[in-house]
Design an enzyme around this catalytic site. Structure first.
Site, PDB file in Angstrom:
ATOM      1  N   ASP A  54       0.797  -1.016  -0.196  1.00 36.02           N
ATOM      2  CA  ASP A  54       0.053  -0.231  -0.046  1.00 36.02           C
ATOM      3  C   ASP A  54       0.935   1.037   0.050  1.00 36.02           C
ATOM      4  OD1 ASP A  54      -2.314   1.497   0.194  1.00 36.02           O
ATOM      5  OD2 ASP A  54      -1.987   1.934   2.352  1.00 36.02           O
ATOM      6  N   ASP A  69       0.027   5.039   0.926  1.00 31.77           N
ATOM      7  CA  ASP A  69      -0.066   5.909   1.936  1.00 31.77           C
ATOM      8  C   ASP A  69      -0.291   5.243   3.129  1.00 31.77           C
ATOM      9  OD1 ASP A  69      -0.521   7.293  -0.217  1.00 31.77           O
ATOM     10  OD2 ASP A  69      -2.260   8.219  -0.013  1.00 31.77           O
TER      11      ASP A  69
END
Length: 170
Positions: A11, A13
């Protein structure tokens, strides 16, 4: 059948960069501590590192698709400058409650918790799901991994390199 490439789905952020609230400009780019070192180590162990990121800011009208792509390219360059290779980036700009018509979708197959980005990466890069895993910071990341048939590990902040060391049993 020949075995595929091992990969780590990351992922963006909250895992690779600090989640500053829809970051999309260079001055908002802050790497998570240990992130380049973690990616570099994964590279050395033969893993293809792939970003899979929901980017609803496009659908919400906060930034354009081109700005999103430019910011993702900047992240890849920042990591490369530290010897850490991100092999591919998959970003989903769709959201059910968007304000930009082109990006409104009730339940886009790429938007996590749906597994679309992971499944596309597996198909497009010859990835072996049995040798791969995901690192994310949200329940939706864990669910996307589950639906794609890869283990998911929840990163809750701190030093990503230390987290990866623990994961790999080093």
């Amino acid at each position: 059948m020949t075995s595929g490439v091992p990969a780590v789905f990351l992922d963006r952020d909250g895992v690779l960069i600090e989640d500053t609230g829809y970051p999309h400009l260079e001055d908002q780019l802050r790497l998570v501590p240990g992130a380049p070192e973690a990616v570099r180590q994964l590279n050395q162990l033969g893993f293809l590192c792939v970003i899979v990121t929901n980017q609803s800011g496009v659908a919400r009208g906060l930034f354009s698709e081109d700005q999103m792509k430019a910011f993702n390219a900047l992240i890849v360059r920042k990591f490369a400058a530290k010897g850490a290779v991100i092999g591919a980036v998959y970003a989903c700009p769709f959201h059910s409650e968007g304000r930009v018509e082109a990006w409104i979708h009730p339940d886009h197959p790429d938007r996590k918790p749906n597994p679309g980005m992971i499944l596309r990466a597996i198909a497009e890069h010859g990835i072996d799901p049995a040798k791969s895993f995901l690192i994310g910071d949200q329940p939706s990341d864990m669910e996307a991994a589950r639906r794609a048939g890869v283990p998911g590990f929840r990163f809750e902040g701190g030093d990503l390199y230390a987290f990866v060391q623990d994961l790999l049993g080093h």
